[in-house]
Motif scaffolding. Structure first.
Motif, PDB file in Angstrom:
ATOM      1  N   ARG A 270       0.188  -7.918  10.218  1.00 17.94           N
ATOM      2  CA  ARG A 270      -0.862  -9.017   9.845  1.00 17.94           C
ATOM      3  C   ARG A 270       0.064 -10.351   9.310  1.00 17.94           C
ATOM      4  O   ARG A 270       0.609 -10.184   8.404  1.00 17.94           O
TER       5      ARG A 270
ATOM      6  N   GLN B 235     -12.993   1.854   9.854  1.00 18.46           N
ATOM      7  CA  GLN B 235     -13.769   0.626   9.839  1.00 18.46           C
ATOM      8  C   GLN B 235     -13.697  -0.117   8.360  1.00 18.46           C
ATOM      9  O   GLN B 235     -13.392  -1.326   8.285  1.00 18.46           O
TER      10      GLN B 235
ATOM     11  N   CYS C 130     -10.684  -1.240   7.114  1.00 18.95           N
ATOM     12  CA  CYS C 130     -10.007  -2.385   7.276  1.00 18.95           C
ATOM     13  C   CYS C 130     -10.494  -3.420   6.337  1.00 18.95           C
ATOM     14  O   CYS C 130      -9.732  -4.188   5.939  1.00 18.95           O
TER      15      CYS C 130
ATOM     16  N   PRO D 138      -7.594  -6.541   9.698  1.00 16.27           N
ATOM     17  CA  PRO D 138      -8.340  -6.266  10.782  1.00 16.27           C
ATOM     18  C   PRO D 138      -7.824  -5.614  11.975  1.00 16.27           C
ATOM     19  O   PRO D 138      -6.420  -5.494  11.888  1.00 16.27           O
ATOM     20  N   ASP D 139      -8.562  -4.844  12.637  1.00 14.69           N
ATOM     21  CA  ASP D 139      -8.169  -4.043  13.809  1.00 14.69           C
ATOM     22  C   ASP D 139      -7.349  -2.754  13.375  1.00 14.69           C
ATOM     23  O   ASP D 139      -6.806  -2.181  14.149  1.00 14.69           O
TER      24      ASP D 139
ATOM     25  N   ASP E 115      -8.547   0.001  12.771  1.00 14.59           N
ATOM     26  CA  ASP E 115      -9.141   1.226  13.456  1.00 14.59           C
ATOM     27  C   ASP E 115      -8.582   1.319  15.058  1.00 14.59           C
ATOM     28  O   ASP E 115      -8.246   2.200  15.442  1.00 14.59           O
ATOM     29  N   VAL E 116      -8.457   0.203  15.416  1.00 15.23           N
ATOM     30  CA  VAL E 116      -7.787   0.079  16.807  1.00 15.23           C
ATOM     31  C   VAL E 116      -6.655   0.232  17.098  1.00 15.23           C
ATOM     32  O   VAL E 116      -6.063   1.109  17.687  1.00 15.23           O
TER      33      VAL E 116
ATOM     34  N   LEU F  57      -2.192  -7.716  14.434  1.00 16.26           N
ATOM     35  CA  LEU F  57      -3.513  -7.273  13.645  1.00 16.26           C
ATOM     36  C   LEU F  57      -4.360  -8.540  13.315  1.00 16.26           C
ATOM     37  O   LEU F  57      -3.934  -9.628  12.636  1.00 16.26           O
ATOM     38  N   GLY F  58      -5.353  -8.663  14.040  1.00 18.89           N
ATOM     39  CA  GLY F  58      -6.199  -9.779  13.732  1.00 18.89           C
ATOM     40  C   GLY F  58      -6.011 -11.158  14.474  1.00 18.89           C
ATOM     41  O   GLY F  58      -4.985 -11.158  15.109  1.00 18.89           O
TER      42      GLY F  58
END
Length: 148
Positions: A69, A116, A119, A125-126, A128-129, A146-147
């Motif tokens: 990030r 989620q 996060c 963000p992301d 979980d992905v 991320l993000g």
């Protein structure tokens, strides 16, 4: 700019280890183990230090995916600039339930349905992905942004 690492420890059944964030006078909330990167450390060295502080001598193995990030320019209003990296580790012993492993402090094991929410708590963000892609093998090795 603050440099921060988060450590994602996954059990053999795909659950994520969360540590209690003890804010005095408040109910603990479950977050990823994290820490600041020291001036003389790389992000990976800081992640190994945070991992050892959390799990003592529990056998783990490091993954090859790193979530990043990057610091936002300009920084969001009311926040300092922060660059965060997420390192993934797996428990080496698959025969013992993770609840029986020697953690320092309280630990909660979260399944994918809770990622989620994580996060949002960690401002990653992301996440979980990243974790799903790592477990399923469709995220390539190396750093992943991320993000936005």
């Amino acid at each position: 700019m603050r440099r921060v690492v988060f450590v994602a420890v996954l059990s053999s059944d795909g659950r994520l280890a969360l540590a209690a964030n003890d804010l005095s006078g408040a109910l603990p909330r479950w977050v990823l183990p994290s820490g600041s990167v020291r001036a003389t450390e790389t992000y990976r060295e800081a992640a190994v230090r945070v991992l050892r502080d959390a799990v003592a001598a529990m056998p783990t193995r490091g993954g090859t995916v790193e979530g990043c990030r990057w610091a936002q320019v300009p920084a969001p209003v009311g926040r300092s600039r922060r660059e965060a990296h997420v390192f993934i580790f797996r428990l080496a012993a698959a025969d013992d339930p993770p609840e029986h492993q020697p953690w320092r402090g309280a630990t909660h094991w979260a399944g994918p349905e809770q990622w989620q929410e994580l996060c949002t708590l960690c401002d990653l963000p992301d996440m979980d992905v990243l974790l799903t892609g790592y477990l399923e093998g469709w995220i390539p090795d190396g750093p992943i942004t991320l993000g936005p």
